[in-house]
Design a protein around this motif. Structure first.
Motif, mmCIF file in Angstrom:
data_model
loop_
_atom_site.group_PDB
_atom_site.id
_atom_site.type_symbol
_atom_site.label_atom_id
_atom_site.label_comp_id
_atom_site.label_asym_id
_atom_site.label_seq_id
_atom_site.Cartn_x
_atom_site.Cartn_y
_atom_site.Cartn_z
ATOM 1 N N PRO A 232 14.221 0.352 -2.091
ATOM 2 C CA PRO A 232 14.458 0.707 -3.611
ATOM 3 C C PRO A 232 14.003 1.876 -4.388
ATOM 4 O O PRO A 232 14.289 2.413 -5.157
ATOM 5 C CB PRO A 232 13.321 -0.463 -4.049
ATOM 6 N N LEU A 233 12.942 2.481 -3.352
ATOM 7 C CA LEU A 233 12.509 3.791 -3.854
ATOM 8 C C LEU A 233 13.674 5.022 -3.598
ATOM 9 O O LEU A 233 13.832 5.931 -4.349
ATOM 10 C CB LEU A 233 11.246 4.415 -3.019
ATOM 11 N N THR A 234 14.275 4.745 -2.532
ATOM 12 C CA THR A 234 15.755 5.562 -2.246
ATOM 13 C C THR A 234 16.425 5.745 -3.308
ATOM 14 O O THR A 234 16.868 6.574 -3.860
ATOM 15 C CB THR A 234 16.369 5.048 -1.146
ATOM 16 N N ALA A 235 16.762 4.348 -4.077
ATOM 17 C CA ALA A 235 17.849 4.347 -5.149
ATOM 18 C C ALA A 235 17.227 4.732 -6.313
ATOM 19 O O ALA A 235 17.861 5.688 -7.144
ATOM 20 C CB ALA A 235 18.268 2.780 -5.341
ATOM 21 N N ALA A 236 15.898 4.844 -6.691
ATOM 22 C CA ALA A 236 15.303 5.167 -7.988
ATOM 23 C C ALA A 236 15.187 6.860 -8.065
ATOM 24 O O ALA A 236 15.518 7.541 -8.752
ATOM 25 C CB ALA A 236 13.924 4.706 -7.972
ATOM 26 N N LEU A 237 14.742 7.366 -6.559
ATOM 27 C CA LEU A 237 14.767 8.711 -6.307
ATOM 28 C C LEU A 237 16.222 9.493 -6.456
ATOM 29 O O LEU A 237 16.261 10.401 -6.935
ATOM 30 C CB LEU A 237 13.977 9.079 -5.247
ATOM 31 N N ALA A 238 17.111 8.949 -5.859
ATOM 32 C CA ALA A 238 18.409 9.527 -5.832
ATOM 33 C C ALA A 238 18.893 9.559 -7.427
ATOM 34 O O ALA A 238 19.642 10.454 -7.697
ATOM 35 C CB ALA A 238 19.506 8.551 -5.373
ATOM 36 N N MET B 288 18.060 -2.574 -10.084
ATOM 37 C CA MET B 288 16.763 -2.425 -10.675
ATOM 38 C C MET B 288 17.154 -0.596 -11.228
ATOM 39 O O MET B 288 16.302 -0.539 -11.948
ATOM 40 C CB MET B 288 15.673 -2.280 -9.733
ATOM 41 N N THR B 289 17.540 0.092 -10.730
ATOM 42 C CA THR B 289 17.781 1.560 -10.981
ATOM 43 C C THR B 289 18.999 1.947 -11.600
ATOM 44 O O THR B 289 19.201 3.091 -12.101
ATOM 45 C CB THR B 289 17.582 2.213 -9.605
ATOM 46 N N LEU B 290 20.174 1.308 -11.535
ATOM 47 C CA LEU B 290 21.373 1.725 -12.198
ATOM 48 C C LEU B 290 21.483 2.137 -13.717
ATOM 49 O O LEU B 290 21.860 2.856 -14.213
ATOM 50 C CB LEU B 290 22.312 0.667 -11.971
ATOM 51 N N PRO B 291 20.238 1.238 -14.219
ATOM 52 C CA PRO B 291 20.219 1.769 -15.917
ATOM 53 C C PRO B 291 19.584 3.297 -15.864
ATOM 54 O O PRO B 291 19.966 3.870 -16.967
ATOM 55 C CB PRO B 291 18.776 0.663 -16.419
ATOM 56 N N LEU B 292 19.126 3.888 -14.808
ATOM 57 C CA LEU B 292 18.752 5.217 -14.920
ATOM 58 C C LEU B 292 19.979 6.326 -14.975
ATOM 59 O O LEU B 292 19.777 7.457 -15.204
ATOM 60 C CB LEU B 292 17.988 5.298 -13.676
ATOM 61 N N THR B 293 21.059 5.587 -14.706
ATOM 62 C CA THR B 293 22.278 6.537 -14.787
ATOM 63 C C THR B 293 22.910 6.874 -16.272
ATOM 64 O O THR B 293 23.533 7.645 -16.519
ATOM 65 C CB THR B 293 23.320 5.992 -14.001
ATOM 66 N N GLY B 294 22.375 5.853 -17.209
ATOM 67 C CA GLY B 294 22.594 6.293 -18.504
ATOM 68 C C GLY B 294 24.054 5.134 -18.794
ATOM 69 O O GLY B 294 24.178 4.952 -19.881
ATOM 70 N N GLY B 295 24.628 5.037 -17.947
ATOM 71 C CA GLY B 295 25.807 4.147 -17.998
ATOM 72 C C GLY B 295 27.182 4.675 -18.660
ATOM 73 O O GLY B 295 26.975 5.929 -19.099
ATOM 74 N N GLY B 296 28.298 4.036 -18.793
ATOM 75 C CA GLY B 296 29.296 4.659 -19.473
ATOM 76 C C GLY B 296 30.073 3.710 -20.645
ATOM 77 O O GLY B 296 29.111 2.515 -20.581
ATOM 78 N N ASP B 297 30.713 3.976 -21.507
ATOM 79 C CA ASP B 297 31.205 3.123 -22.468
ATOM 80 C C ASP B 297 32.417 2.236 -22.028
ATOM 81 O O ASP B 297 33.286 3.043 -21.253
ATOM 82 C CB ASP B 297 31.664 4.009 -23.597
ATOM 83 N N ASP B 298 32.292 1.081 -22.136
ATOM 84 C CA ASP B 298 33.385 -0.021 -21.985
ATOM 85 C C ASP B 298 34.200 -0.205 -23.145
ATOM 86 O O ASP B 298 33.736 0.393 -24.276
ATOM 87 C CB ASP B 298 32.950 -1.207 -21.453
ATOM 88 N N ASP B 299 35.156 -0.971 -23.348
ATOM 89 C CA ASP B 299 36.113 -1.083 -24.310
ATOM 90 C C ASP B 299 35.465 -1.933 -25.812
ATOM 91 O O ASP B 299 35.814 -1.896 -26.818
ATOM 92 C CB ASP B 299 37.416 -1.970 -24.057
ATOM 93 N N ARG B 300 34.277 -2.329 -25.376
ATOM 94 C CA ARG B 300 33.192 -2.884 -26.761
ATOM 95 C C ARG B 300 32.341 -1.851 -26.890
ATOM 96 O O ARG B 300 31.475 -2.116 -27.739
ATOM 97 C CB ARG B 300 32.608 -4.238 -26.244
ATOM 98 N N GLU C 91 0.599 -0.975 0.092
ATOM 99 C CA GLU C 91 0.110 0.103 -0.092
ATOM 100 C C GLU C 91 0.915 1.257 0.184
ATOM 101 O O GLU C 91 0.517 2.307 -0.710
ATOM 102 C CB GLU C 91 -0.942 -0.100 1.244
ATOM 103 N N ARG C 92 1.917 1.383 0.667
ATOM 104 C CA ARG C 92 2.928 2.422 1.025
ATOM 105 C C ARG C 92 3.427 2.717 -0.460
ATOM 106 O O ARG C 92 3.792 3.743 -0.964
ATOM 107 C CB ARG C 92 3.698 2.292 1.813
ATOM 108 N N MET C 93 4.059 1.578 -1.138
ATOM 109 C CA MET C 93 4.618 1.524 -2.540
ATOM 110 C C MET C 93 3.586 2.177 -3.451
ATOM 111 O O MET C 93 3.695 3.156 -4.230
ATOM 112 C CB MET C 93 5.120 0.272 -3.006
#
Length: 240
Positions: free
Chosen positions: A100-106, A179-191, A51-53
């Motif tokens: 999980p909301l802490t991570a998503a909101l950050a 669950m939320t790290l994709p929101l960073t956009g990520g960085g490029d690796d050597d591939r 309910e809180r979520m």
């Protein structure tokens, strides 16, 4: 003293409805909220945590509907960070919503306050907060460092790199990041792939290990174990 004699049962006939899991229910709700399009969810657990979520997602601009009196829901995903950039969320004692909301909101670029009942403010969240700060998140523990309530402010989030978090404290810290790290956009690796590397201090604990295995398979992550650490490569992409 009175006694009640229970005779052995020779058989049973009927239907039993097993309750869902509050952890799985809230993880599915968050993933559906961040994804694109509509997601149909069946048999959510009826509990205070869920309910809180649901209340929090609605306050953050996520539309959802319940199907009649059932426990089936339809969530309209926002396809990325939450559209509401200010919110004051009261999450009771719902740790499965708070973490999980802490991570998503950050990682959503807004100004948010998260609080709960006094017992919630005694439950540690410092390891997750420190992991998010490694990405540039601006999170302030307003009463005691490492514990709720939290004030999250807009910040310049670093795309890509390595994030370290203790994995022997709570599996919810790890899954919140996965669950939320994709929101960073990520960085490029050597591939040429966009990615964030999550390194978790690994503990041989059935619950933590199970969460890592399930989350890793669901996201298609590879793992590398060594020197007490388990590394997971999380692609950075627009959430779909």
């Amino acid at each position: 003293m009175e006694f009640l004699d229970l005779s052995p049962m020779l058989g049973a006939v009927g239907k039993v409805r097993l309750p869902g899991s509050k952890s799985i229910s809230n993880r599915v709700l968050l993933l559906a909220a961040l994804a694109e399009g509509k997601t149909e969810i069946r048999d959510l657990l009826a509990s205070d945590d869920v309910e809180r979520m649901l209340e929090a997602l609605q306050a953050l601009g996520v539309c959802w509907t319940r199907t009649g009196e059932s426990f089936d829901y339809v969530v309209e995903g926002v396809g990325g960070p939450f559209p509401a950039k200010t919110a004051d969320l009261f999450l009771g004692n719902a740790g499965t919503a708070f973490r999980p909301l802490t991570a998503a909101l950050a990682l959503s670029g807004g100004d948010y306050r998260l609080s709960g009942v006094p017992r919630m403010h005694e439950r540690p969240i410092g390891d997750l907060v420190e992991a998010l700060r490694q990405l540039g998140a601006d999170i302030n523990c307003t009463l005691n460092e490492g514990f709720p309530p939290l004030h999250i402010k807009p910040a310049r989030i670093r795309a890509g790199g390595v994030v370290q978090v203790r994995g022997d404290v709570s599996s919810q810290f790890l899954t919140a990041l996965l669950m939320t790290l994709p929101l960073t956009g990520g960085g490029d690796d050597d591939r040429g792939r966009r990615r964030v590397d999550l390194q978790a201090l690994y503990c041989d604990h059935a619950r933590t290990d199970g969460a890592l295995r399930c989350a890793g398979r669901a996201a298609g992550l590879g793992t590398l174990c060594g020197a007490g650490w388990r590394a997971l490569s999380q692609p950075g992409y627009g959430v779909r």
